[in-house]
Design a protein around this motif. Structure first.
Motif, PDB file in Angstrom:
ATOM      1  N   GLY A   7       0.636  -1.370  -0.263  1.00 45.50           N
ATOM      2  CA  GLY A   7      -0.087  -0.371   0.161  1.00 45.50           C
ATOM      3  C   GLY A   7       0.780   1.222  -0.104  1.00 45.50           C
ATOM      4  N   LEU A   8       2.048   1.378   0.356  1.00 42.94           N
ATOM      5  CA  LEU A   8       2.958   2.200   0.322  1.00 42.94           C
ATOM      6  C   LEU A   8       3.406   2.809  -0.587  1.00 42.94           C
ATOM      7  CD1 LEU A   8       4.701   1.737   4.201  1.00 42.94           C
ATOM      8  CD2 LEU A   8       3.036   2.760   3.553  1.00 42.94           C
ATOM      9  N   PHE A   9       4.281   2.100  -1.483  1.00 44.16           N
ATOM     10  CA  PHE A   9       4.748   1.941  -2.731  1.00 44.16           C
ATOM     11  C   PHE A   9       4.322   1.186  -3.956  1.00 44.16           C
ATOM     12  CE2 PHE A   9       7.843   2.390   0.786  1.00 44.16           C
ATOM     13  CZ  PHE A   9       7.905   3.760   0.405  1.00 44.16           C
ATOM     14  N   SER A  10       4.220  -0.285  -3.685  1.00 41.43           N
ATOM     15  CA  SER A  10       4.175  -0.497  -5.026  1.00 41.43           C
ATOM     16  C   SER A  10       2.421  -0.347  -5.510  1.00 41.43           C
ATOM     17  CB  SER A  10       4.360  -1.849  -4.946  1.00 41.43           C
ATOM     18  OG  SER A  10       2.570  -2.671  -3.802  1.00 41.43           O
ATOM     19  N   GLN A  11       1.383  -0.265  -4.360  1.00 43.24           N
ATOM     20  CA  GLN A  11       0.386  -0.203  -5.032  1.00 43.24           C
ATOM     21  C   GLN A  11      -0.406   1.096  -4.401  1.00 43.24           C
ATOM     22  OE1 GLN A  11      -2.450  -3.062  -4.574  1.00 43.24           O
ATOM     23  NE2 GLN A  11      -1.206  -5.115  -5.345  1.00 43.24           N
ATOM     24  N   ASN A  12       0.375   2.261  -3.815  1.00 40.34           N
ATOM     25  CA  ASN A  12      -0.374   3.373  -3.915  1.00 40.34           C
ATOM     26  C   ASN A  12      -1.363   4.061  -4.051  1.00 40.34           C
ATOM     27  OD1 ASN A  12      -0.203   5.973  -3.015  1.00 40.34           O
ATOM     28  ND2 ASN A  12       1.535   5.899  -1.488  1.00 40.34           N
ATOM     29  N   PRO A  13      -2.646   4.047  -3.307  1.00 46.50           N
ATOM     30  CA  PRO A  13      -3.535   4.089  -3.561  1.00 46.50           C
ATOM     31  C   PRO A  13      -3.706   5.490  -4.393  1.00 46.50           C
ATOM     32  CG  PRO A  13      -3.461   4.272  -1.141  1.00 46.50           C
ATOM     33  CD  PRO A  13      -2.590   3.843  -1.824  1.00 46.50           C
ATOM     34  N   ILE A  14      -2.506   6.848  -4.367  1.00 51.34           N
ATOM     35  CA  ILE A  14      -3.518   8.289  -4.853  1.00 51.34           C
ATOM     36  C   ILE A  14      -2.246   8.048  -5.955  1.00 51.34           C
ATOM     37  CG2 ILE A  14      -2.604  10.673  -4.183  1.00 51.34           C
ATOM     38  CD1 ILE A  14      -2.954  10.125  -1.781  1.00 51.34           C
ATOM     39  N   PHE A  15      -1.434   7.707  -5.880  1.00 49.62           N
ATOM     40  CA  PHE A  15       0.023   8.177  -6.641  1.00 49.62           C
ATOM     41  C   PHE A  15      -0.076   6.690  -7.711  1.00 49.62           C
ATOM     42  CE2 PHE A  15       2.191  10.116  -3.461  1.00 49.62           C
ATOM     43  CZ  PHE A  15       1.137  11.207  -3.774  1.00 49.62           C
ATOM     44  N   VAL A  16      -0.573   5.393  -7.280  1.00 46.13           N
ATOM     45  CA  VAL A  16      -0.457   4.173  -7.866  1.00 46.13           C
ATOM     46  C   VAL A  16      -1.893   4.117  -8.266  1.00 46.13           C
ATOM     47  CG1 VAL A  16       0.317   1.862  -9.074  1.00 46.13           C
ATOM     48  CG2 VAL A  16       1.869   3.517  -7.805  1.00 46.13           C
ATOM     49  N   LEU A  17      -2.740   3.303  -7.890  1.00 47.91           N
ATOM     50  CA  LEU A  17      -4.310   2.867  -8.084  1.00 47.91           C
ATOM     51  C   LEU A  17      -4.651   4.335  -8.223  1.00 47.91           C
ATOM     52  CD1 LEU A  17      -4.533   0.746  -4.900  1.00 47.91           C
ATOM     53  CD2 LEU A  17      -3.582  -0.012  -7.311  1.00 47.91           C
ATOM     54  N   LEU A  18      -5.011   5.424  -8.162  1.00 46.98           N
ATOM     55  CA  LEU A  18      -5.633   6.925  -8.297  1.00 46.98           C
ATOM     56  C   LEU A  18      -6.701   6.519  -8.331  1.00 46.98           C
ATOM     57  CD1 LEU A  18      -4.232   7.701 -12.216  1.00 46.98           C
ATOM     58  CD2 LEU A  18      -2.878   8.659  -9.601  1.00 46.98           C
ATOM     59  N   LEU A  19      -6.954   6.104  -7.008  1.00 45.88           N
ATOM     60  CA  LEU A  19      -7.964   5.807  -6.625  1.00 45.88           C
ATOM     61  C   LEU A  19      -8.691   7.537  -5.137  1.00 45.88           C
ATOM     62  CD1 LEU A  19      -8.684   2.213  -5.122  1.00 45.88           C
ATOM     63  CD2 LEU A  19      -9.593   3.459  -6.850  1.00 45.88           C
ATOM     64  N   GLY A  20      -9.938   7.050  -4.851  1.00 45.59           N
ATOM     65  CA  GLY A  20     -10.619   7.230  -4.242  1.00 45.59           C
ATOM     66  C   GLY A  20     -10.047   9.536  -4.565  1.00 45.59           C
ATOM     67  N   MET A  21     -10.060   9.883  -5.737  1.00 44.04           N
ATOM     68  CA  MET A  21      -9.659  11.322  -5.856  1.00 44.04           C
ATOM     69  C   MET A  21      -9.925  12.354  -5.564  1.00 44.04           C
ATOM     70  SD  MET A  21      -6.882  11.135  -7.965  1.00 44.04           S
ATOM     71  CE  MET A  21      -5.794  10.416  -6.589  1.00 44.04           C
ATOM     72  N   CYS A  22     -11.829  12.217  -4.948  1.00 45.29           N
ATOM     73  CA  CYS A  22     -12.576  13.261  -4.829  1.00 45.29           C
ATOM     74  C   CYS A  22     -11.900  14.253  -3.548  1.00 45.29           C
ATOM     75  CB  CYS A  22     -13.908  12.692  -5.070  1.00 45.29           C
ATOM     76  SG  CYS A  22     -14.640  13.405  -3.533  1.00 45.29           S
ATOM     77  N   PRO A  23     -11.449  13.170  -2.577  1.00 46.16           N
ATOM     78  CA  PRO A  23     -10.927  13.880  -1.312  1.00 46.16           C
ATOM     79  C   PRO A  23      -9.824  13.995  -1.415  1.00 46.16           C
ATOM     80  CG  PRO A  23     -11.583  11.716  -0.704  1.00 46.16           C
ATOM     81  CD  PRO A  23     -12.110  11.180  -2.001  1.00 46.16           C
ATOM     82  N   THR A  24      -9.419  13.422  -2.692  1.00 49.99           N
ATOM     83  CA  THR A  24      -7.376  14.096  -2.736  1.00 49.99           C
ATOM     84  C   THR A  24      -7.317  15.665  -3.595  1.00 49.99           C
ATOM     85  OG1 THR A  24      -7.202  11.760  -3.107  1.00 49.99           O
ATOM     86  CG2 THR A  24      -5.091  13.531  -4.048  1.00 49.99           C
ATOM     87  N   LEU A  25      -8.405  15.399  -4.023  1.00 42.61           N
ATOM     88  CA  LEU A  25      -8.013  17.146  -4.906  1.00 42.61           C
ATOM     89  C   LEU A  25      -8.497  17.683  -3.960  1.00 42.61           C
ATOM     90  CD1 LEU A  25      -8.831  15.713  -8.572  1.00 42.61           C
ATOM     91  CD2 LEU A  25      -6.468  16.461  -7.563  1.00 42.61           C
ATOM     92  N   ALA A  26      -9.309  17.733  -3.143  1.00 40.20           N
ATOM     93  CA  ALA A  26     -10.545  18.905  -2.793  1.00 40.20           C
ATOM     94  C   ALA A  26      -9.932  19.325  -1.224  1.00 40.20           C
ATOM     95  CB  ALA A  26     -12.018  17.918  -2.276  1.00 40.20           C
ATOM     96  N   VAL A  27      -8.893  18.134  -0.156  1.00 38.02           N
ATOM     97  CA  VAL A  27      -8.986  18.336   0.857  1.00 38.02           C
ATOM     98  C   VAL A  27      -7.550  19.171   1.359  1.00 38.02           C
ATOM     99  CG1 VAL A  27     -10.381  17.412   1.992  1.00 38.02           C
ATOM    100  CG2 VAL A  27      -8.433  16.547   1.711  1.00 38.02           C
ATOM    101  N   THR A  28      -6.535  18.766   0.289  1.00 39.09           N
ATOM    102  CA  THR A  28      -5.216  19.119   0.167  1.00 39.09           C
ATOM    103  C   THR A  28      -4.521  20.063   0.265  1.00 39.09           C
ATOM    104  OG1 THR A  28      -4.336  17.910  -1.586  1.00 39.09           O
ATOM    105  CG2 THR A  28      -4.864  16.496  -0.067  1.00 39.09           C
ATOM    106  N   THR A  29      -5.247  21.487   0.191  1.00 34.44           N
ATOM    107  CA  THR A  29      -4.839  22.608   0.104  1.00 34.44           C
ATOM    108  C   THR A  29      -3.572  22.953   1.563  1.00 34.44           C
ATOM    109  OG1 THR A  29      -7.421  23.575   1.866  1.00 34.44           O
ATOM    110  CG2 THR A  29      -6.915  23.675  -0.880  1.00 34.44           C
ATOM    111  N   LYS A  30      -4.094  21.920   2.375  1.00 32.72           N
ATOM    112  CA  LYS A  30      -3.216  22.458   3.845  1.00 32.72           C
ATOM    113  C   LYS A  30      -2.294  21.040   4.306  1.00 32.72           C
ATOM    114  CE  LYS A  30      -3.035  26.627   5.706  1.00 32.72           C
ATOM    115  NZ  LYS A  30      -3.626  27.144   7.510  1.00 32.72           N
ATOM    116  N   ALA A  31      -1.223  20.373   4.466  1.00 32.57           N
ATOM    117  CA  ALA A  31      -0.484  19.545   5.158  1.00 32.57           C
ATOM    118  C   ALA A  31      -1.442  18.829   5.920  1.00 32.57           C
ATOM    119  CB  ALA A  31       0.831  19.281   4.976  1.00 32.57           C
ATOM    120  N   LEU A  32      -1.858  19.863   6.937  1.00 31.54           N
ATOM    121  CA  LEU A  32      -2.356  19.660   8.178  1.00 31.54           C
ATOM    122  C   LEU A  32      -3.508  18.884   7.655  1.00 31.54           C
ATOM    123  CD1 LEU A  32      -3.237  19.455  11.054  1.00 31.54           C
ATOM    124  CD2 LEU A  32      -3.839  21.432  10.762  1.00 31.54           C
TER     125      LEU A  32
END
Lengths: 193, 173
Positions: A7-32
């Motif tokens: 889950g960390l690298f070879s199948q990372n949900p954001i960078f490899v599987l591209l899953l869960g893009m809606c919250p990924t794009l919406a909430v990442t205005t700040k690291a916190l």
């Protein structure tokens, strides 16, 4: 261990599987915000992982999806109530995206593809790996955008004061651009290996 | 057991357990959420009225407001006024002096304005302009709009003006 690492690298949900893009794009205005969103997802994945793998032999396959959705929704609501009671500021900032974890495809995807077919220990490892991979992705993306848009990471100033804040990166367009750049970097590292 | 029966049982039990656990968790968290909400409002009032330490909330004709005191001295009124901004709702805490016209100050509680542009309405340099101003406020006469965020600035003005008007009406009757 393999279940955890993938889950960390070879199948990372954001960078490899591209899953869960809606919250990924919406909430990442700040690291916190990325971090708090990630922690909520870890919690939800963890509890669903345990429950789904425990009851996987009792649930008839015809009704497995509604059953998973109920379990996921319950655990998401618990996370939402917890945030509202203890961290109202973060809960305000994440807005509707916490309840929206219910329809986040990472969780239903893992429930269907992994938790319902493997025993509890492997499911927990998978849930933690995926959750932490997702969280890392969110923190990296959130940190990247916060750095370029405000010159800070976790509200700590990194760039000097004269840095001209590139506001584009805190807007939705900047989210897509940042995600593209980061996926590119991630993939070029993967190819070198 | 017949399949349809099994489906029925599993779904019923799962839903029941989920409903049960959720209502339990809500019950133990409800109070805390209410306290947090109250704390937020009181902290906002304190940031507008320095030194305030006692609040009485009151509702008249469906309008909810607070009387703010420092020890026994009556400082003024405070209330939350909401309205639409450039995107979504802006909610503003407004402090009004006992003459029902002059602002003590405001604080933006919530906004989803464009980050870096409209979101500046929550920043000190904009909010400070409202201190000791008399309502109704006029844009660019009493309050300078934020460059690139005229709509958000206007929205805040309108929300404050409307709120003060409502408070006045409450006391007229």
């Amino acid at each position: 261990m393999k279940d955890f690492i993938k889950g960390l690298f070879s199948q990372n949900p954001i960078f490899v599987l591209l899953l869960g893009m809606c919250p990924t794009l919406a909430v990442t205005t700040k690291a916190l915000y990325g971090l708090s969103m990630g922690l909520s997802v870890i919690f939800v994945l963890f509890t669903t992982g345990i429950i789904v793998s425990l009851i996987r032999k009792i649930v008839p396959s015809e009704v497995r999806i509604p059953t998973y959705i109920i379990i996921i929704a319950t655990s998401v609501t618990v996370a939402d109530i917890f945030l509202r009671a203890n961290y109202p500021e973060i809960s305000k900032a994440l807005g509707p995206y916490v309840p929206l974890i219910v329809v986040n495809c990472i969780i239903l995807g893992r429930a269907e593809a992994f938790f319902s077919r493997h025993n509890i220990i492997r499911s927990i490892l998978d849930a933690l790996g995926m959750g932490i991979g997702f969280t890392l992705g969110l923190i990296i993306l959130g940190g990247f955008r916060e750095l370029l848009a405000n010159g800070t990471i976790f509200d700590i100033r990194v760039f000097p004061n004269w840095y001209p804040n590139i506001l584009l990166f805190s807007l939705p367009g900047g989210a897509f651009i940042s995600l593209g750049i980061l996926i590119g970097i991630f993939n070029s590292f993967k190819r070198k290996k | 057991m017949k399949l349809s029966l099994r489906m029925f049982f599993v779904l019923t039990i799962v839903s029941f357990l989920s409903g049960f656990s959720l209502s339990y968790i809500w019950k133990i968290s409800y109070e805390k959420i209410e306290i947090q909400k109250k704390k937020r409002i009181e902290n906002a009032i304190k940031s507008v009225y320095g030194g305030a330490n006692r609040f009485e909330d009151e509702e008249r004709n469906g309008f909810r407001f607070y009387r703010v005191f420092k020890n026994e001295n009556f400082l003024g009124y405070a209330f939350i006024s909401k309205g639409s901004g450039y995107q979504g709702e802006i909610s503003v805490l407004v402090g009004v002096l006992p003459d029902l016209k002059t602002l003590r100050g405001i604080k933006i509680l919530e906004n989803v304005e464009t980050p870096g542009l409209g979101s500046k309405v929550a920043e000190d340099f904009f909010v400070k302009q409202f201190r000791r101003r008399r309502c109704p406020l006029r844009l660019n006469v009493d309050i300078k709009a934020i460059t690139g965020a005229t709509i958000s600035s206007k929205a805040v003005l309108k929300i404050v003006n409307n709120g003060v008007k409502k408070l006045e009406e409450v006391f007229k009757k």
